[in-house]
Write an enzyme that holds these catalytic residues in place. Structure first.
Site, PDB file in Angstrom:
ATOM      1  N   LYS A  91       0.830  -1.217   0.000  1.00 18.66           N
ATOM      2  CA  LYS A  91       0.000   0.000   0.000  1.00 18.66           C
ATOM      3  C   LYS A  91       0.857   1.256   0.000  1.00 18.66           C
ATOM      4  O   LYS A  91       0.460   2.272  -0.557  1.00 18.66           O
ATOM      5  CB  LYS A  91      -0.975   0.001   1.187  1.00 18.66           C
ATOM      6  CG  LYS A  91      -1.976  -1.160   1.123  1.00 18.66           C
ATOM      7  CD  LYS A  91      -3.416  -0.754   1.037  1.00 18.66           C
ATOM      8  CE  LYS A  91      -4.241  -1.899   0.494  1.00 18.66           C
ATOM      9  NZ  LYS A  91      -5.637  -1.919   0.752  1.00 18.66           N
ATOM     10  N   LYS A 130      -4.436  -9.993  -8.092  1.00 19.29           N
ATOM     11  CA  LYS A 130      -5.753 -10.369  -7.561  1.00 19.29           C
ATOM     12  C   LYS A 130      -6.821  -9.330  -7.936  1.00 19.29           C
ATOM     13  O   LYS A 130      -6.518  -8.144  -8.080  1.00 19.29           O
ATOM     14  CB  LYS A 130      -5.682 -10.610  -6.050  1.00 19.29           C
ATOM     15  CG  LYS A 130      -5.968  -9.428  -5.203  1.00 19.29           C
ATOM     16  CD  LYS A 130      -6.149  -9.803  -3.729  1.00 19.29           C
ATOM     17  CE  LYS A 130      -6.450  -8.529  -2.983  1.00 19.29           C
ATOM     18  NZ  LYS A 130      -7.329  -8.542  -1.904  1.00 19.29           N
ATOM     19  N   LYS A 135     -11.227  -4.416  -5.316  1.00 20.85           N
ATOM     20  CA  LYS A 135     -12.269  -3.414  -5.497  1.00 20.85           C
ATOM     21  C   LYS A 135     -11.706  -2.017  -5.735  1.00 20.85           C
ATOM     22  O   LYS A 135     -12.422  -1.135  -6.182  1.00 20.85           O
ATOM     23  CB  LYS A 135     -13.284  -3.440  -4.351  1.00 20.85           C
ATOM     24  CG  LYS A 135     -12.738  -3.299  -2.950  1.00 20.85           C
ATOM     25  CD  LYS A 135     -13.913  -3.372  -1.974  1.00 20.85           C
ATOM     26  CE  LYS A 135     -13.560  -4.002  -0.652  1.00 20.85           C
ATOM     27  NZ  LYS A 135     -12.624  -3.240   0.158  1.00 20.85           N
TER      28      LYS A 135
END
Ligand code: ATP
Ligand code: LTN
Length: 335
Positions: free
Chosen positions: A115, A197, A200
């Protein structure tokens, strides 16, 4: 109320529209485990603040996430479905646990590394201590089992380490939680890059199928899914990651094994297969979408469930928090 069965705890961040990855990797498992345990499912809105949010959109998305939990089949009268930010104990316990967590441990977290690379302009302290807040979520309710995707396993391990360390000093305060990693559909990959992956928060809307996408959109996205130049529908994740991902999705949607899927499409091309996957996913999502539409009109029903469950969660959380405060030596309140 609760407490005759083992406690199951899980939740999702309100950071984007839910994808079929979230459904197959999390919601579907929650629904199947829900008879066996006393369950709490949180809308993890405090965690979502680690990334900058537009306030109005964020509020609406968090409410929509709550409604989707219910639309997926989780009964808010049997399960405690609530907002993390409505129970003050999460932030309070997180602070105490921060003081029992080493920077060396947090430095090893792969999600923090990923992140920070993705949001290089906003590497805030919340992103760094994210796992401690997650540990607080879980430990606050004396949870026994935590269903998560493989990507969250490391956070479960640090939760167990923190709990064990605390118990080692103060006695048995926390239940040590076990991870529960679902098998089928545990890792749905992006339709545009099968090495990554499905997520969202992906910027490319064609990479993910959202739970509220309509049938035409779903079919179009699967038609455009990146595959290979071969023509055989065969499960081989290393060699054919795109097709293998579609096989996994189809198998999960239709409750079939990979072998059954391969057999069904023997001699047929990718075009037929992709269309079948699109149709299967659209019909898997249909009941949830209808329920979601209905629930969106029943504002007062959802409001009452939120209120009831907030209170229930607050009650459970308070019990643990008071115990922890006492153990570490904070001055007791005068009642
Ligand atoms: P973000 O893009 O905001 O990081 P995400 O889509 O990766 O979000 P999370 O909020 O991190 O989703 O995860 C919610 C739950 O869904 C977790 O239990 C996670 O393991 C599961 N999950 C997320 N993506 C997938 C996926 N592609 N396949 C299977 N499970 C997934
Ligand atoms: N970090 C998790 C969401 C999450 C969670 C939790 C899951 C926050 N707190 C407690 C299980 C238990 C995620 O991104 N999937």
């Amino acid at each position: 109320m609760f407490h005759d069965r083992k406690i199951l705890y899980s939740g999702m961040q309100a950071t984007g529209n839910l994808t079929i990855g979230n459904y197959l990797g999390a919601l579907k498992n929650w629904n199947s485990l829900n008879e066996e345990y006393d369950c709490l499912f949180g809308v993890m809105d405090l965690h979502s603040l680690t990334v900058r949010q537009n306030p109005a959109e964020f509020r609406q998305r968090a409410r929509s996430l709550y409604t989707l939990y219910v639309a997926s089949g989780l009964d808010p009268e049997k399960n405690c479905i609530y907002f993390q930010s409505h129970v003050s104990g999460h932030a309070e316990l997180a602070w105490i646990l921060d003081c029992f967590t080493y920077m060396g441990e947090l430095n090893r977290m792969t999600q923090f590394k990923d992140k920070s690379a993705k949001h290089a302009d906003n590497i805030n302290a919340g992103l760094y201590t994210y796992p401690v807040l997650m540990a607080a979520d879980i430990l606050l309710y004396q949870s026994d089992v935590v269903p998560v995707g493989v990507d969250q396993k490391q956070h479960l391990e640090i939760t167990r380490d923190i709990a064990g360390r605390f118990n080692g000093i103060y006695g048995d305060v926390f239940t040590i939680p076990e991870p529960y990693i679902g098998r089928q559909g545990a890792h749905v990959m992006s339709l545009q890059n099968p090495e990554k992956k499905m997520s969202k928060s992906d910027e490319n809307p064609n990479a993910s199928v959202y739970l509220l996408d309509d049938t035409d959109t779903i079919i179009r996205k699967f038609k455009r899914a990146v595959t290979d130049s071969d023509t055989q529908v065969r499960y081989a994740p290393e060699e054919k990651p795109g097709i293998s991902n579609l096989i996994e999705i189809y198998a999960a949607a239709e409750n079939k094994t990979f072998e059954e899927v391969e057999k069904e499409f023997e001699g047929k091309g990718y075009g037929d297969f992709k269309l079948a996957v699109g149709e299967a996913v659209a019909s898997m999502l249909k009941p949830m979408q209808e329920k979601y539409k209905e629930l969106s009109k029943e504002k007062s029903y959802i409001d009452s469930r939120i209120k009831e469950n907030d209170e229930k969660a607050q009650y459970m959380a308070d019990k643990t928090l008071r115990k922890v405060q006492k153990k570490v030596g904070l001055t007791e309140r005068i009642r």
